[in-house]
Write an enzyme that holds these catalytic residues in place. Structure first.
Site, short mmCIF file in Angstrom:
data_model
loop_
_atom_site.label_atom_id
_atom_site.label_comp_id
_atom_site.label_asym_id
_atom_site.label_seq_id
_atom_site.Cartn_x
_atom_site.Cartn_y
_atom_site.Cartn_z
CD GLU A 1 -2.76 -1.36 2.42
OE1 GLU A 1 -2.85 -0.39 3.19
OE2 GLU A 1 -3.37 -2.43 2.61
CD GLU B 1 -4.29 -8.23 1.82
OE1 GLU B 1 -5.20 -7.62 2.44
OE2 GLU B 1 -3.11 -7.82 1.82
O1 G3I Z 1 -4.73 -11.99 18.44
C1 G3I Z 1 -4.17 -10.89 19.17
C2 G3I Z 1 -4.67 -10.93 20.60
O2 G3I Z 1 -4.16 -12.09 21.25
C3 G3I Z 1 -4.20 -9.68 21.32
O3 G3I Z 1 -4.72 -9.68 22.63
C4 G3I Z 1 -4.67 -8.46 20.54
C5 G3I Z 1 -4.22 -7.18 21.19
O4 G3I Z 1 -2.82 -7.06 21.02
O5 G3I Z 1 -4.10 -8.49 19.21
C6 G3I Z 1 -4.57 -9.61 18.50
O6 G3I Z 1 -3.95 -9.60 17.25
C7 G3I Z 1 -4.54 -8.67 16.32
C8 G3I Z 1 -4.76 -9.45 15.02
O7 G3I Z 1 -5.24 -8.57 14.01
C9 G3I Z 1 -5.75 -10.58 15.18
O8 G3I Z 1 -7.01 -10.05 15.47
C10 G3I Z 1 -3.54 -7.57 16.08
O9 G3I Z 1 -3.42 -6.80 17.25
C11 G3I Z 1 -4.05 -6.68 14.94
O10 G3I Z 1 -3.05 -5.72 14.60
C12 G3I Z 1 -4.29 -7.54 13.70
O11 G3I Z 1 -4.86 -6.74 12.68
C13 G3I Z 1 -4.52 -7.16 11.34
C14 G3I Z 1 -4.34 -5.90 10.49
O12 G3I Z 1 -4.09 -6.25 9.12
C15 G3I Z 1 -3.16 -5.08 11.00
O13 G3I Z 1 -1.98 -5.87 10.90
C16 G3I Z 1 -5.67 -8.00 10.77
O14 G3I Z 1 -5.71 -9.25 11.45
C17 G3I Z 1 -5.44 -8.25 9.28
O15 G3I Z 1 -6.59 -8.89 8.71
C18 G3I Z 1 -5.20 -6.94 8.53
O16 G3I Z 1 -4.88 -7.32 7.21
C19 G3I Z 1 -4.63 -6.23 6.30
C20 G3I Z 1 -3.45 -6.62 5.42
O17 G3I Z 1 -2.32 -6.87 6.23
C21 G3I Z 1 -3.17 -5.53 4.38
N1 G3I Z 1 -4.39 -5.29 3.58
C22 G3I Z 1 -5.56 -4.90 4.39
C23 G3I Z 1 -5.87 -6.01 5.39
C24 G3I Z 1 -7.12 -5.70 6.19
O18 G3I Z 1 -6.90 -4.58 7.00
#
Ligand code: G3I
Length: 358
Positions: free
Chosen positions: A155, A268
């Protein structure tokens, strides 16, 4: 536990997980063999639920030829404890993938949306280069020769930011300069010359995406012209049933990539559908499946397509609220009409591949 011991322990535990996952896999229909027949990777984003949920793991082993960690390989997660990255998440997925015969797609080395909490708001070019290339080198070298593809930069364009070349205004652009993308790709190539290096972005299939498509093409054309080691472009394909997409514009975009010798990937894929679904097979599931079917019917016609990845496999884990039911399996791991739509698209590509090579 020494490095060798730990790696063999990881491999043994991954093998155990794999065997458990394979049990009973034979009788269920599977996307993996269809993808192989089509000469494509089919993959899904996975997370730590892969270790704790046997039903999810079994579906991954049945359906996927590749996996991509949804967040655990990102800079903010790996460097959550400090400047030296915790590489254990890298090794754990490598052990599982190798024990399971799966390819890995690394996501993502450089993304403004996943900078470590300690990354400095202000830094000179030398310091910013040291931090960015140090991270890329540490992570990619730790998996040298074992990751099929890396999403090196994610991005990096945002025409709405008003930059003449459409680049997104990020700390790395401000601190390093316009060549930060090229430098990231070169650092990744030096750390693993065998890996396929991908630029990944969203909105490239959107009806409103013309400026985004042009900005990405301008970026990759410059990278290619400068001899940068880049091998493909990933289109995130986060679709919404209501928004539609421009299949013709996507085909033209992919053809421009093919002229540059670049792969085209769907990286994705999911289909958001407003409002909770009434249940298995309800209207929203069929609406979601119709979007998968129509979108993928165009995608599998793209000659330089090399992979289709959904952003998760089950609604149980989707980043989109599960009530929207955006993925091939529901929360109970029952395949939905979207699963059939993916299977049909892979069959169509396989038939075309067979016709061309017969
Ligand atoms: O699972 C942990 C949990 O144990 C913990 O307590 C909590 C607080 O720290 O975090 C949880 O993990 C989170 C994870 O998602 C699972 O829910 C992370 O903090 C959180 O940052 C993460 O967000 C991800 C996001 O990107 C940011 O990295 C999403 O899963 C993921 O689907 C999203 O994916 C992005 C792609 O990388 C780029 N394109 C867009 C897409 C959607 O936003």
């Amino acid at each position: 536990m020494g490095e060798i011991d730990r790696r063999s322990f990881l491999a043994a535990s991954a093998a155990a997980l794999t065997l458990a996952g394979h049990a009973g896999a034979a009788e269920l229909p599977a996307l993996g063999p269809l993808a192989k027949a089509a000469g494509l990777d089919f993959g899904a984003a996975v997370g730590p639920w892969l270790w704790r949920e046997a039903d999810f793991r079994a579906a991954v082993l049945r359906d996927c030829t590749a996996i991509v960690p949804e967040y655990e390989w990102k800079w903010d997660y790996l460097a959550r404890a400090g400047r030296r990255p915790d590489l254990q998440p890298i090794q754990r997925y490598l052990a599982f993938a190798e024990a399971s015969g799966l390819a890995l797609r690394g996501h993502t080395l450089v993304w403004h949306g996943a900078m470590p909490p300690w990354y400095p708001a202000a830094a000179g070019r030398r310091e910013a280069l040291r931090l960015m290339t140090g991270h890329v080198t540490d992570v990619v070298a730790s998996a040298r020769g074992r990751v099929r593809r890396w999403d090196v930069v994610n991005e990096a364009v945002a025409p709405e930011d008003g930059e003449p070349d459409g680049l997104r205004r990020t700390p790395l652009l401000a601190q390093i300069g316009r060549d930060y993308v090229e430098i990231a790709f070169r650092a990744a190539a030096e750390a693993d010359p065998a890996a396929r290096l991908i630029y990944n972005d969203y909105g490239l299939d959107a009806p409103y995406g013309a400026a985004r498509r042009e900005a990405v093409l301008r970026l990759v054309e410059q990278l290619v012209a400068r001899g940068t080691p880049i091998h493909g472009v990933g289109v995130q394909s986060h679709l919404a049933a209501a928004d539609g997409y421009d299949g013709e514009a996507l085909a033209v975009f992919a053809a421009r990539l093919q002229e540059m010798g670049l792969e085209f990937l769907v990286t994705e894929l999911d289909v958001a559908n407003p409002g909770p679904g009434p249940g298995p097979g309800g209207a929203p599931d069929h609406e979601v499946a119709a979007v998968y079917a129509h979108y993928l019917a165009g995608v599998v016609e793209i000659p330089n397509l090399t992979g289709i990845f959904t952003w998760g496999l089950s609604d149980r884990h989707s980043w989109i609220t599960a009530s929207q039911r955006p993925l091939p399996y529901d929360g109970a791991m029952r395949p939905k009409p979207a699963w059939d739509a993916i299977a049909d698209a892979l069959r169509r590509r396989a038939a075309e591949t067979h016709r061309l090579t017969a």
